[in-house]
Write an enzyme that holds these catalytic residues in place. Structure first.
Site, mmCIF file in Angstrom:
data_model
loop_
_atom_site.group_PDB
_atom_site.id
_atom_site.type_symbol
_atom_site.label_atom_id
_atom_site.label_comp_id
_atom_site.label_asym_id
_atom_site.label_seq_id
_atom_site.Cartn_x
_atom_site.Cartn_y
_atom_site.Cartn_z
ATOM 1 N N GLY A 1 5.668 5.451 8.676
ATOM 2 C CA GLY A 1 6.313 4.268 9.249
ATOM 3 C C GLY A 1 7.762 4.129 8.797
ATOM 4 N N ARG B 1 2.580 13.400 -2.264
ATOM 5 C CA ARG B 1 3.385 12.235 -2.637
ATOM 6 C C ARG B 1 3.484 12.092 -4.156
ATOM 7 N NH1 ARG B 1 1.839 7.469 1.752
ATOM 8 N NH2 ARG B 1 3.420 8.052 3.265
ATOM 9 N N LYS C 1 1.238 6.990 21.424
ATOM 10 C CA LYS C 1 1.690 5.781 22.129
ATOM 11 C C LYS C 1 3.199 5.642 22.278
ATOM 12 C CE LYS C 1 -1.767 3.218 19.779
ATOM 13 N NZ LYS C 1 -1.582 2.347 18.656
ATOM 14 N N GLY D 1 4.280 11.396 8.433
ATOM 15 C CA GLY D 1 3.061 11.019 9.138
ATOM 16 C C GLY D 1 2.302 12.210 9.700
HETATM 17 C C1 3PG Z 1 2.248 4.967 4.370
HETATM 18 O O1 3PG Z 1 1.367 5.745 4.057
HETATM 19 O O2 3PG Z 1 2.667 4.824 5.537
HETATM 20 C C2 3PG Z 1 2.918 4.172 3.289
HETATM 21 O O3 3PG Z 1 2.349 4.450 2.041
HETATM 22 C C3 3PG Z 1 2.864 2.701 3.617
HETATM 23 O O4 3PG Z 1 1.543 2.270 3.714
HETATM 24 P P1 3PG Z 1 1.212 0.998 4.600
HETATM 25 O O5 3PG Z 1 1.403 1.422 6.038
HETATM 26 O O6 3PG Z 1 -0.213 0.635 4.284
HETATM 27 O O7 3PG Z 1 2.180 -0.090 4.215
HETATM 28 MG MG MG Z 2 1.821 3.443 7.400
#
Ligand code: 3PG
Ligand code: MG
Length: 402
Positions: free
Chosen positions: A382, A38, A202, A359
């Site tokens: 997310g 990142r 899930k 993710g």
């Molecule tokens: C992540 O890693 O999904 C983003 O940096 C957002 O982080 P958060 O889910 O803690 O808001």
């Molecule tokens: Mg997250």
């Protein structure tokens, strides 16, 4: 597809203070960054702003501090790594209140092309509640604002959205632009056949994603833990496999929707089973493979079987666009990684546009060595899911139109 938002290319920053929201929420172990993707992904925007003579003030959250400042969530290590990658000093303004004495002094001393990094924005409790006081303080540091934090674009926080109530000259950064281009084009203007592959534990996490993608894809593949709820909805006995009883009707609705839309919905036809979940997760484990409708009552499904791997790989091979989110099994365990590996390999070997929706699937693809074989690996978890749901992301919506 046009972006519709002002970009960092079009922002006049010479001599100006630019507040840049990055997603430096990187994995850390005992104060050491374990994966700097990142940070690397944020470099093009930062370099461009330096080159154009801006005073670059960076901010980000790290982790989920609940009660204000905590040493383990400090961005200090990020400042060090970033400075190595940029080959220039990054002044770390280490204020518990984020916009404090150090930050103000550091910003006041900046020359064009200098870089300052603020402390973790979540050290301020207002941040996640998007409370004005903190947005105003952030805004008071700068003349313009760039959001390059795609990974946090699904959050309406002070640093990702609220600050634009007080800074009107705004733009998206290169990373944001790239993410929207790849994810957006794949979903809204795909070269067909278009296949989406969903996995992960899930069903509940993917309800809107499945619903939205059924409007767009030619083939929808469902694997991973969530597939067992679908199998249960088909009336199969699934033993001790993950099942969300509350989502059985939802799964039936989605299977019906797929049929009505003429979307091919592929579910596992065989599955790798074991007596219990490995503990620790990478512990040696005894497994066998059975047909999807023959899981014994005392066994648990943990990966897609060989026939399913072939079925899914063939679907990938026949596609021109593939989007993937969520592993096919417990890939952290070498014995249970074969399904996820097979999908990653099929995507890596295909000529299709291949997009990994961040993710766990991004981690899996990189861990399995296919990181450089995909068209695009999203830096968002997310955020990419919400994007695939067809939602408007607040961190993008708040930027001025082009
Ligand atoms: C992540 O890693 O999904 C983003 O940096 C957002 O982080 P958060 O889910 O803690 O808001
Ligand atoms: Mg997250």
């Amino acid at each position: 597809m046009g972006l519709g938002k002002k970009t960092v290319e079009e922002l006049d920053v010479r001599g100006k203070k630019v507040l840049v929201r990055c997603d430096f929420n990187v994995p850390m172990k005992e104060g050491v960054i374990t994966n700097d993707n990142r940070i690397v992904a944020a470099l093009p925007t930062i370099k461009k702003l330096i080159e154009n003579g801006g005073k670059v003030i960076l901010c980000s959250h790290l982790g989920k501090p609940k009660n204000g400042p905590e040493e383990k969530f400090s961005l200090a290590a990020v400042a060090v790594r970033l400075s190595e990658l940029l080959g220039q000093e990054v002044v770390f303004a280490n204020d518990d209140e984020v916009v404090g004495e150090n930050a103000r002094a550091a910003v006041a001393a900046m020359k064009d092309g200098d870089v300052v990094l603020l402390q973790n924005t979540r050290f301020r409790k207002e941040e996640t509640k998007n409370i004005d006081t903190f947005s105003k303080e952030l805004a008071s540091l700068a003349d313009c604002y760039v959001n390059d934090a795609f990974g946090s674009a699904h959050r309406a926080h002070c640093s990702t959205a609220g600050v634009t109530d007080y800074i009107k000259d705004t733009a998206v950064g290169y990373l944001m632009e790239k993410e929207i281009r790849y994810l957006g084009n794949a979903v809204n203007d795909p070269e067909r056949p278009f296949t989406a592959i969903l996995g992960g534990a899930k069903v509940a996490d993917k309800l809107n994603v499945i619903d939205n993608l059924l409007e767009k894809v030619d083939t929808l593949i469902i694997g991973g833990g969530m597939a067992y709820t679908f199998l249960a909805a088909k009336g199969y006995g699934i033993g001790k496999s993950l099942c969300d009883e509350t989502k059985l009707d939802y799964c039936k609705d989605m299977m019906k929707k797929a049929e009505e839309k003429g979307v091919k919905l592929l579910l596992p036809i065989d599955t790798v089973i074991a007596g219990s979940f490995p503990d620790p997760i990478d512990a040696p484990i005894d497994v066998k493979t059975v047909a999807a409708d023959e899981i014994p009552a005392d066994m648990e499904g943990m990966d897609i079987g060989e026939k399913t791997r072939e079925l899914f790989a063939d679907a990938v091979k026949a596609s021109k666009t593939v989007v993937w989110n969520g592993p096919m099994g417990v890939f952290e365990n070498p014995t249970l990684a074969a399904g996820t590996l097979a999908v990653a390999k099929a995507m890596a070997e295909s000529d299709a546009t291949t997009v990994i929706g961040g993710g766990d699937s991004a981690a899996a693809v990189m861990q399995l060595g296919y990181g450089d074989k995909m068209t695009h690996i999203s830096t968002g978890g997310g955020a990419s899911l919400e994007y695939l749901e067809g939602k408007e992301l607040p961190g993008i919506a708040c930027i001025q139109n082009a």
